[in-house]
Design a protein around this motif. Structure first.
Motif, PDB file in Angstrom:
ATOM      1  N   ASP A  93       0.653   8.979  -5.924  1.00 24.06           N
ATOM      2  CA  ASP A  93       0.973  10.399  -5.703  1.00 24.06           C
ATOM      3  C   ASP A  93       1.785  10.949  -6.873  1.00 24.06           C
ATOM      4  O   ASP A  93       1.530  12.050  -7.366  1.00 24.06           O
ATOM      5  CB  ASP A  93       1.747  10.592  -4.396  1.00 24.06           C
ATOM      6  CG  ASP A  93       0.889  10.394  -3.160  1.00 24.06           C
ATOM      7  OD1 ASP A  93      -0.357  10.384  -3.291  1.00 24.06           O
ATOM      8  OD2 ASP A  93       1.462  10.222  -2.062  1.00 24.06           O
TER       9      ASP A  93
ATOM     10  N   THR B 265       0.835  -1.203   0.000  1.00 27.25           N
ATOM     11  CA  THR B 265       0.000   0.000   0.000  1.00 27.25           C
ATOM     12  C   THR B 265       0.870   1.253   0.000  1.00 27.25           C
ATOM     13  O   THR B 265       0.611   2.193  -0.752  1.00 27.25           O
ATOM     14  CB  THR B 265      -0.959   0.004   1.205  1.00 27.25           C
ATOM     15  OG1 THR B 265      -1.822  -1.133   1.096  1.00 27.25           O
ATOM     16  CG2 THR B 265      -1.799   1.267   1.253  1.00 27.25           C
TER      17      THR B 265
ATOM     18  N   GLU C  67       0.753   3.895  -2.922  1.00 24.77           N
ATOM     19  CA  GLU C  67       0.380   5.279  -2.621  1.00 24.77           C
ATOM     20  C   GLU C  67       1.425   6.245  -3.163  1.00 24.77           C
ATOM     21  O   GLU C  67       1.084   7.289  -3.722  1.00 24.77           O
ATOM     22  CB  GLU C  67       0.189   5.477  -1.119  1.00 24.77           C
ATOM     23  CG  GLU C  67      -1.116   4.899  -0.607  1.00 24.77           C
ATOM     24  CD  GLU C  67      -1.258   4.977   0.906  1.00 24.77           C
ATOM     25  OE1 GLU C  67      -0.251   5.241   1.616  1.00 24.77           O
ATOM     26  OE2 GLU C  67      -2.389   4.757   1.381  1.00 24.77           O
TER      27      GLU C  67
ATOM     28  N   ASN D 140      -6.378   8.648  -1.113  1.00 28.45           N
ATOM     29  CA  ASN D 140      -7.013   7.679  -0.224  1.00 28.45           C
ATOM     30  C   ASN D 140      -7.437   6.378  -0.905  1.00 28.45           C
ATOM     31  O   ASN D 140      -8.599   5.988  -0.834  1.00 28.45           O
ATOM     32  CB  ASN D 140      -8.228   8.317   0.464  1.00 28.45           C
ATOM     33  CG  ASN D 140      -7.847   9.549   1.236  1.00 28.45           C
ATOM     34  OD1 ASN D 140      -6.833   9.576   1.923  1.00 28.45           O
ATOM     35  ND2 ASN D 140      -8.638  10.600   1.108  1.00 28.45           N
TER      36      ASN D 140
END
Length: 165
Positions: free
Chosen positions: A60, A52, A56, A138
């Motif tokens: 990003d 994760t 992420e 998220n």
């Protein structure tokens, strides 16, 4: 039981054979499952957390790349509109619409529309950049059901069958 990294897992699976364990050994490992279940679930959770974090970071970076592309395109549009407005004598603005009043009114409406569009672009860049970032923000991580495959080294299989344990 220990957690393997991706390379070790691939190597172990590549070395595996299709030879099933004898029924007695299968039963033994099935009986061992309750003792190893929590460790396996903890390893899966640790992998989920690692994966994760990595995803992420990638999301990003992708969001920033998309926002930068948008900004580049919209900044170029802004520059092109501004250049057209600055060139009051440019060919696009001096179409021969005649000296009649409707032609002049149309030209003024066109110029006003360009000025409005020019003013909208900075807010549009911000709004659309925020929208892009929100789309990537998220993410929800999930653990998918897995099958457990016991890979028993041959020497351990021989030791287990000889000792009966």
């Amino acid at each position: 039981m220990s957690r393997l990294n991706v390379g070790d897992t691939k190597a172990a699976l590549a070395a595996a054979t299709d030879t099933p364990a004898p029924p007695a050994i299968e039963e033994r490992f099935q009986a061992l499952w309750p003792r190893h279940r929590d460790a396996l679930l903890a390893a899966l959770e640790a992998r989920r957390v690692e994966r994760t974090k990595n995803l992420e970071k990638n999301l990003d970076e992708l969001a920033e790349k998309e926002a930068n592309k948008l900004k580049t395109v919209m900044t170029e549009l802004h520059r092109a509109i501004q250049a057209e407005l600055d060139r009051k004598d440019g060919p696009q603005l001096l179409l021969d619409l005649g000296d009649d009043e409707p032609g002049q009114q149309q030209r003024e409406r066109d110029l006003a529309a360009l000025r409005r569009r020019l003013k909208e672009i900075p807010d549009e860049i911000q709004r659309e950049s925020d929208h892009i970032r929100a789309r990537f923000a998220n993410p929800s991580a999930r653990i998918f059901p897995v099958a457990v495959t016991w890979l028993i080294p041959r020497r351990a299989m021989l030791r287990i069958t000889r000792s009966g344990h």
